[in-house]
Design a protein around this motif. Structure first.
Motif, short mmCIF file in Angstrom:
data_model
loop_
_atom_site.label_atom_id
_atom_site.label_comp_id
_atom_site.label_asym_id
_atom_site.label_seq_id
_atom_site.Cartn_x
_atom_site.Cartn_y
_atom_site.Cartn_z
N GLN A 52 1.16 -11.38 10.64
CA GLN A 52 1.07 -12.22 9.45
C GLN A 52 0.65 -11.39 8.23
O GLN A 52 1.18 -11.56 7.14
CB GLN A 52 0.07 -13.35 9.67
CG GLN A 52 0.56 -14.40 10.63
CD GLN A 52 -0.54 -15.38 11.03
OE1 GLN A 52 -1.72 -15.03 11.11
NE2 GLN A 52 -0.15 -16.62 11.30
N LEU A 53 -0.31 -10.49 8.43
CA LEU A 53 -0.76 -9.63 7.33
C LEU A 53 0.39 -8.75 6.83
O LEU A 53 0.62 -8.65 5.62
CB LEU A 53 -1.92 -8.75 7.78
CG LEU A 53 -2.36 -7.67 6.78
CD1 LEU A 53 -2.94 -8.29 5.52
CD2 LEU A 53 -3.35 -6.71 7.42
N ILE A 54 1.10 -8.12 7.74
CA ILE A 54 2.21 -7.24 7.36
C ILE A 54 3.27 -8.03 6.59
O ILE A 54 3.77 -7.57 5.55
CB ILE A 54 2.81 -6.55 8.61
CG1 ILE A 54 1.82 -5.52 9.15
CG2 ILE A 54 4.16 -5.91 8.29
CD1 ILE A 54 2.20 -4.95 10.51
N THR A 55 3.60 -9.21 7.07
CA THR A 55 4.60 -10.05 6.40
C THR A 55 4.12 -10.42 5.00
O THR A 55 4.88 -10.35 4.02
CB THR A 55 4.89 -11.31 7.23
OG1 THR A 55 5.38 -10.90 8.51
CG2 THR A 55 5.91 -12.20 6.56
N ARG A 56 2.86 -10.79 4.89
CA ARG A 56 2.31 -11.17 3.57
C ARG A 56 2.32 -9.97 2.63
O ARG A 56 2.69 -10.11 1.46
CB ARG A 56 0.90 -11.71 3.75
CG ARG A 56 0.31 -12.20 2.46
CD ARG A 56 -0.92 -12.99 2.70
NE ARG A 56 -1.47 -13.44 1.44
CZ ARG A 56 -2.51 -14.22 1.36
NH1 ARG A 56 -3.11 -14.65 2.46
NH2 ARG A 56 -2.97 -14.58 0.19
N LEU A 57 1.90 -8.81 3.10
CA LEU A 57 1.92 -7.60 2.26
C LEU A 57 3.33 -7.31 1.79
O LEU A 57 3.55 -6.96 0.62
CB LEU A 57 1.35 -6.41 3.03
CG LEU A 57 -0.16 -6.39 3.24
CD1 LEU A 57 -0.54 -5.30 4.24
CD2 LEU A 57 -0.89 -6.21 1.92
N TYR A 58 4.29 -7.44 2.68
CA TYR A 58 5.69 -7.18 2.33
C TYR A 58 6.14 -8.09 1.19
O TYR A 58 6.66 -7.63 0.17
CB TYR A 58 6.58 -7.35 3.56
CG TYR A 58 8.04 -7.13 3.24
CD1 TYR A 58 8.56 -5.84 3.20
CD2 TYR A 58 8.88 -8.20 2.97
CE1 TYR A 58 9.90 -5.63 2.89
CE2 TYR A 58 10.21 -8.00 2.67
CZ TYR A 58 10.72 -6.70 2.62
OH TYR A 58 12.04 -6.50 2.31
N PHE A 59 5.95 -9.40 1.37
CA PHE A 59 6.43 -10.34 0.35
C PHE A 59 5.67 -10.20 -0.97
O PHE A 59 6.28 -10.29 -2.04
CB PHE A 59 6.37 -11.78 0.87
CG PHE A 59 7.48 -12.10 1.82
CD1 PHE A 59 8.81 -11.97 1.44
CD2 PHE A 59 7.20 -12.49 3.11
CE1 PHE A 59 9.83 -12.25 2.33
CE2 PHE A 59 8.22 -12.78 4.01
CZ PHE A 59 9.54 -12.66 3.61
N GLU A 60 4.37 -9.97 -0.92
CA GLU A 60 3.62 -9.80 -2.16
C GLU A 60 4.05 -8.52 -2.89
O GLU A 60 4.11 -8.50 -4.12
CB GLU A 60 2.12 -9.83 -1.90
CG GLU A 60 1.63 -11.22 -1.57
CD GLU A 60 0.12 -11.34 -1.47
OE1 GLU A 60 -0.59 -10.42 -1.92
OE2 GLU A 60 -0.35 -12.37 -0.95
N ALA A 61 4.34 -7.46 -2.14
CA ALA A 61 4.80 -6.22 -2.76
C ALA A 61 6.19 -6.42 -3.39
O ALA A 61 6.44 -5.95 -4.51
CB ALA A 61 4.84 -5.09 -1.73
N ILE A 62 7.06 -7.13 -2.69
CA ILE A 62 8.39 -7.43 -3.24
C ILE A 62 8.25 -8.27 -4.51
O ILE A 62 8.89 -8.00 -5.52
CB ILE A 62 9.28 -8.15 -2.19
CG1 ILE A 62 9.62 -7.20 -1.04
CG2 ILE A 62 10.54 -8.73 -2.82
CD1 ILE A 62 10.48 -6.01 -1.42
N ASP A 63 7.40 -9.30 -4.45
CA ASP A 63 7.18 -10.16 -5.61
C ASP A 63 6.63 -9.38 -6.81
O ASP A 63 6.90 -9.73 -7.96
CB ASP A 63 6.23 -11.32 -5.28
CG ASP A 63 6.86 -12.35 -4.35
OD1 ASP A 63 8.11 -12.33 -4.19
OD2 ASP A 63 6.11 -13.16 -3.78
N ALA A 64 5.87 -8.31 -6.53
CA ALA A 64 5.31 -7.47 -7.60
C ALA A 64 6.32 -6.45 -8.11
O ALA A 64 6.01 -5.67 -9.01
CB ALA A 64 4.05 -6.77 -7.11
N GLY A 65 7.52 -6.43 -7.52
CA GLY A 65 8.57 -5.54 -7.98
C GLY A 65 8.54 -4.15 -7.37
O GLY A 65 9.19 -3.23 -7.87
N HIS A 66 7.81 -3.98 -6.27
CA HIS A 66 7.74 -2.67 -5.62
C HIS A 66 8.97 -2.42 -4.75
O HIS A 66 9.49 -3.34 -4.13
CB HIS A 66 6.48 -2.55 -4.76
CG HIS A 66 5.22 -2.60 -5.55
ND1 HIS A 66 4.89 -1.67 -6.50
CD2 HIS A 66 4.21 -3.50 -5.53
CE1 HIS A 66 3.72 -1.98 -7.03
NE2 HIS A 66 3.28 -3.09 -6.47
#
Length: 131
Positions: A52-66
């Motif tokens: 769950q943490l990895i998935t959340r980090l992935y989506f938040e990073a994508i949302d931040a434009g990384h």
């Protein structure tokens, strides 16, 4: 100095692969055991599984434009930042309060201020000129 590092348990640098789904896509992540342990510690603070943490980090990073071209490196840096924040006294590893409650904008501002006031490292060439 090196004894601090080479004396660590060899299991810490054993690689382990974890398979998970991110947005319905199966993927595998291979990292050293040390990083899996740190991710587990981070996940527990916010009552999540590592997946769950990895998935959340992935989506938040994508949302931040990384660009997530090297997601495994991103996860390693997340672990290193967590440990660096603890070393700098910004968070306490023994604290069980969720990291989601940390005032991230304020913490990032303090980090930027420290970076701007820290003396710049002298290169070897500069050191030769000074001597």
């Amino acid at each position: 100095m090196c004894q601090l590092f080479i004396g660590a348990a060899p299991e810490l640098w054993d690689s382990r692969t974890k398979s998970l789904r991110i947005d319905g896509v199966a993927t595998s992540i291979r990292m050293e055991e040390f990083f899996w342990q740190v991710l587990e510690e981070i996940a527990q603070r916010d009552a999540m599984t590592v997946n769950q943490l990895i998935t959340r980090l992935y989506f938040e990073a994508i949302d931040a434009g990384h660009d997530m071209g090297n997601f495994t490196s991103f996860l390693r840096v997340c672990c290193a930042r967590f440990l660096a924040l603890a070393a700098d006294g910004e968070i306490r590893r023994s604290d069980t309060s969720p990291l989601s409650e940390v005032d991230a904008p304020r913490l990032l501002q303090r980090e930027a201020e420290r970076r701007n006031t820290r003396p710049r490292a002298t290169t070897r060439e500069e050191a030769k000129r000074l001597n």
